[in-house]
Write an enzyme that holds these catalytic residues in place. Structure first.
Site, PDB file in Angstrom:
ATOM      1  N   HIS A 275       0.847  -1.190   0.000  1.00  0.00           N
ATOM      2  CA  HIS A 275       0.000   0.000   0.000  1.00  0.00           C
ATOM      3  C   HIS A 275       0.880   1.237   0.000  1.00  0.00           C
ATOM      4  O   HIS A 275       2.044   1.211   0.428  1.00  0.00           O
ATOM      5  CB  HIS A 275      -0.954   0.016   1.199  1.00  0.00           C
ATOM      6  CG  HIS A 275      -0.307   0.347   2.508  1.00  0.00           C
ATOM      7  ND1 HIS A 275      -0.278   1.622   3.051  1.00  0.00           N
ATOM      8  CD2 HIS A 275       0.354  -0.431   3.402  1.00  0.00           C
ATOM      9  CE1 HIS A 275       0.350   1.604   4.215  1.00  0.00           C
ATOM     10  NE2 HIS A 275       0.753   0.374   4.453  1.00  0.00           N
ATOM     11  N   CYS A 276       0.325   2.332  -0.514  1.00  0.00           N
ATOM     12  CA  CYS A 276       1.003   3.623  -0.465  1.00  0.00           C
ATOM     13  C   CYS A 276       0.170   4.517   0.453  1.00  0.00           C
ATOM     14  O   CYS A 276      -0.556   4.025   1.312  1.00  0.00           O
ATOM     15  CB  CYS A 276       1.176   4.218  -1.864  1.00  0.00           C
ATOM     16  SG  CYS A 276      -0.362   4.545  -2.713  1.00  0.00           S
ATOM     17  N   ALA A 277       0.226   5.810   0.254  1.00  0.00           N
ATOM     18  CA  ALA A 277      -0.465   6.724   1.166  1.00  0.00           C
ATOM     19  C   ALA A 277      -1.968   6.731   0.966  1.00  0.00           C
ATOM     20  O   ALA A 277      -2.708   7.146   1.856  1.00  0.00           O
ATOM     21  CB  ALA A 277       0.080   8.136   0.997  1.00  0.00           C
TER      22      ALA A 277
ATOM     23  N   ARG B 271      -3.745   4.145  -1.413  1.00  0.00           N
ATOM     24  CA  ARG B 271      -4.361   3.013  -2.108  1.00  0.00           C
ATOM     25  C   ARG B 271      -3.691   1.688  -1.801  1.00  0.00           C
ATOM     26  O   ARG B 271      -2.513   1.629  -1.492  1.00  0.00           O
ATOM     27  CB  ARG B 271      -4.380   3.271  -3.619  1.00  0.00           C
ATOM     28  CG  ARG B 271      -3.004   3.365  -4.236  1.00  0.00           C
ATOM     29  CD  ARG B 271      -3.025   4.070  -5.570  1.00  0.00           C
ATOM     30  NE  ARG B 271      -3.018   5.516  -5.408  1.00  0.00           N
ATOM     31  CZ  ARG B 271      -2.800   6.371  -6.397  1.00  0.00           C
ATOM     32  NH1 ARG B 271      -2.568   5.935  -7.608  1.00  0.00           N
ATOM     33  NH2 ARG B 271      -2.812   7.669  -6.170  1.00  0.00           N
TER      34      ARG B 271
END
EC number: 2.7.1.211
Length: 722
Positions: free
Chosen positions: A76-78, A80
């Protein structure tokens, strides 16, 4: 202790709490319920239970992506979740997008991405709990995603990743050359001096010769001459950028890539542009390295793409090879030497000449398609297929062909069709806007997407509307194909690249402006009409019909000033967290932010690398890579500030956090400092969305007139309580 348990769940950092609180934690899950046991010298063993905030949605998502066996990797990123699925067809898009926590989905570079928002760390932990799947790093996910690509797609993806960091330079060069094109081509006869007898001057075909702006004005002549420096430098020295980008992509020493690139365009070499006009005898006598028994041509590779690409790959692979075999204690001495020197020799003896031959062959084939007897068919096919390339992210590879055509033929016929494809996608989504303008939700996505496409950035239009509902996409492809047919049939040529959409006319050669305006008209009118026709006739509209049947529309808050009806509502000031230029959020390069899927707000292009707190409140989310931070104000406004686009890939390099998650801060307190130059040098944008994420409770209002210069700490907007 429920607060502690919630923090543990949210952060997933067992060791952090053991060290900070001097306690021993045992964390496990039983039927998706988190069990936390903690011990200390003064506290007896206690067990607490806390249900995951997104446990239900996480369970549904796991089933909707095809179950645990279908998930090859997840990270995951910030904002999604990023999945690598074994079989993309098993993902139930409708079920996923129907989840309350999900704001949208899309697929890119082999990854299936589910947009969650700034609660994604919590969602990710809950998903890990219910699935039992351990996450991986972003780079590992990218590597896993490559298995979903065939060999051709892998090569094209690599080319796209190499060219992406140098696109800003290409765009600047295109803008400059386009402006010089206007100065050197626009006729200004009525302002100029005629010949002494007052008669007009005619060319060989009997047409009047017009004085251009540069011929009439000494000032603009000087401007034109000055702009040659950056405009031509970008393309003449393009090999330096390519070899640098290759080493960056391969994770090797970037300065060696820069040195190799310089050695391909050194002034000590015969300029590539002069090779065709230099007799072979002169080259053999004056432009060789003479080693006695043999000679090597001393020829430069200005504006040549493939020779630089091959040389850069040779350098990177040599460095990787030697690093595995040379002891680390002497690697600093021998690895650079044994990598750079052989790569340079290969570049000027084998790879350069072969790449030149291959590049010219490729440009010859494409040029034949653009100018041959079936050029109309070539234009129709390329015009129709360019937008699908954008969806895959492989459209950047056309930059190499465009650049090669400009170097070999003095212009490119591909770029005009790219600009026309941008326009066609914009026209289709504009038609969709007119049909749905009374729907606040659809209007706020479609209108900004149309404007963005008309300015050359089509991702918001593609992902937000056209591909989602199919029929606008097909209408745009048809219009783009017809416009492409016209473009090649009328021999429309660009002398630069980088300027797309409606402003793309700046890159078109002056003698093609009339024809390009005609093609532009087709790209505007045909998709617009066809989109209306398909909707009225019910052609390819099942996706939209199903979406409207399955979802109850929830109005999205518009960015409008406060009105009298809101006079009694709470109006909460939000200060600018950055110094720079504030713009419409719809201009963001990331479609997730541009479409307002994360919430509404503004986009700031910073001029100073300091992020300040825009409100009094608490740091609710601080991403480990420090590129994004979430806040909850004392009045309950939830804010997300995301520094740059895709900067999660930097893994924290260039970012320094001055707060930790859970801190209470005052407006104006320093949150994060970031190295803007380092971020740009790594090929990432620094534009920063500042958005209100709990838009069901608060709506941004009283925005500054955008675009507008702002100073950190000045009033930016207000959050209006609904």
């Amino acid at each position: 202790m429920s607060f502690l348990l919630h923090f543990i769940l949210q952060r997933g950092e067992k060791k952090f709490f053991e060290k900070k609180l001097a306690i021993e934690l045992e964390i496990g899950y039983n039927n998706s319920v988190m069990i936390c046991t903690y011990k200390s010298n003064s506290i007896t063993t206690i067990k607490g239970e806390i249900m995951g905030k997104f446990e239900s949605d996480a369970k549904t998502l796991l089933q909707a992506v095809g179950g645990k066996d279908n998930v090859a990797a997840v990270s995951h990123c910030a904002t999604r979740m990023r999945f690598v699925l074994n079989d993309d067809s098993k993902a139930d898009i409708k079920a996923i997008e129907n989840l309350s926590a999900v704001k949208g989905t899309f697929t890119n570079a082999g990854q299936f991405q589910v947009i969650i928002g700034n609660d994604v760390p919590i969602f990710y932990n809950d998903f890990s709990a219910v699935s039992g799947i351990e996450g991986v790093s972003k780079e590992a996910a990218k590597s896993a995603a490559k298995k979903n690509l065939n060999p051709v797609q892998r090569v094209l993806t690599m080319l796209a990743e190499i060219f992406t960091p140098i696109i800003p330079a290409i765009i600047v060069g295109g803008l400059i050359l386009g402006f010089r094109n206007v100065l050197e081509s626009v006729g200004m006869e009525w302002l100029g001096q005629q010949v002494a007898d007052g008669a007009k001057v005619f060319d060989a075909d009997g047409n009047p010769v017009w004085n251009t702006i540069t011929m009439v004005s000494p000032f603009w002549s000087g401007v034109n001459h000055f702009l040659w420096l950056p405009g031509e430098a970008i393309f003449h020295f393009l090999p330096v950028g390519i070899t640098w980008s290759v080493t960056r992509k391969m994770g090797t020493t970037q300065i060696l890539g820069i040195i190799l690139g310089i050695c391909l365009v050194s002034p000590q070499l015969l300029n590539a542009y002069a090779v065709a006009g230099t007799p072979a005898k002169e080259i053999a006598e004056n432009w060789v390295w003479n080693f006695g028994s043999f000679t090597v041509n001393r020829i430069g590779y200005q504006a040549q793409v493939i020779p630089a690409l091959l040389a850069g790959l040779a350098l990177a692979n040599l460095e990787i090879f030697w690093r595995k075999r040379i002891p680390e204690v002497v690697s600093m001495i021998f690895v650079p030497f044994l990598s750079l020197l052989p790569a340079l020799i290969l570049a000027h003896t084998v790879l350069g000449p072969f790449g030149w031959w291959l590049g010219q062959g490729l440009s010859t084939v494409v040029l034949a398609g653009l100018t041959g007897p079936f050029k109309w068919l070539f234009g129709a096919i390329f015009g129709s297929l360019y937008a699908p390339l954008v969806i895959t992210g492989l459209h950047h590879m056309t930059n190499a062909i465009d650049t090669q055509l400009i170097a070999d033929a003095g212009g490119t016929g591909l770029w005009p069709m790219i600009a026309l494809s941008n326009i066609a996608q914009g026209s289709a989504v504009l038609a969709y806007y007119f049909m749905n303008r009374h729907s606040e939700k659809e209007a706020q996505i479609s209108l900004p997407a149309a404007i963005s496409a008309y300015l050359g950035v089509t991702e918001p239009a593609l992902f937000g509307v056209n591909v989602k509902y199919i029929y606008p996409f097909v209408a745009a492809l048809i219009g783009s194909g017809i416009a492409g047919l016209l473009s090649t049939s009328l021999n429309i040529t660009a002398n630069a690249i980088g300027v797309g959409g409606l402003p793309g006319i700046l890159a078109i050669k002056a003698n093609s402006w009339g024809a390009f305006l005609l093609a532009m008209l087709v790209a505007i009118v045909v998709p617009f009409i066809l989109t209306f026709f398909f909707r009225k006739a019910g052609i390819l509209t099942k996706a939209e019909d199903a979406a409207k049947a399955d979802f109850v529309e929830a109005p999205v808050a518009a960015l409008t000033p406060a009105t009298e009806e809101h006079a009694s509502a709470s109006s909460l000031p939000i200060l600018s967290p950055l110094t720079g230029e504030a713009k419409e959020l719809s201009t963001a390069n990331d479609p997730v932010f541009a479409q307002g899927l994360m919430g509404q707000g503004v986009l700031i292009q910073p001029t100073e690398g300091k992020l300040l707190a825009p409100v009094d409140g608490t740091i609710s989310v601080l991403f480990p890579t420090k590129h994004a931070v979430g806040m909850v104000s004392t009045d309950g406004v939830e804010l997300l500030m995301h520094i740059g686009m895709d900067t999660v890939n930097l893994e924290g390099q260039g970012f320094t956090a001055h707060v930790v998650q859970g801190d209470t801060v005052k407006a104006g307190d320093l949150l994060i400092t970031f190295d803007m130059e380092a971020i740009k040098a790594a090929g990432y944008l620094t534009e920063t969305p500042v958005i209100v994420t709990n838009q069901d409770t608060f709506a941004p209002a009283d925005l500054l007139a955008l675009p507008s210069n702002v100073i950190a700490g000045q009033a930016l907007m207000k959050a209006l309580k609904k």
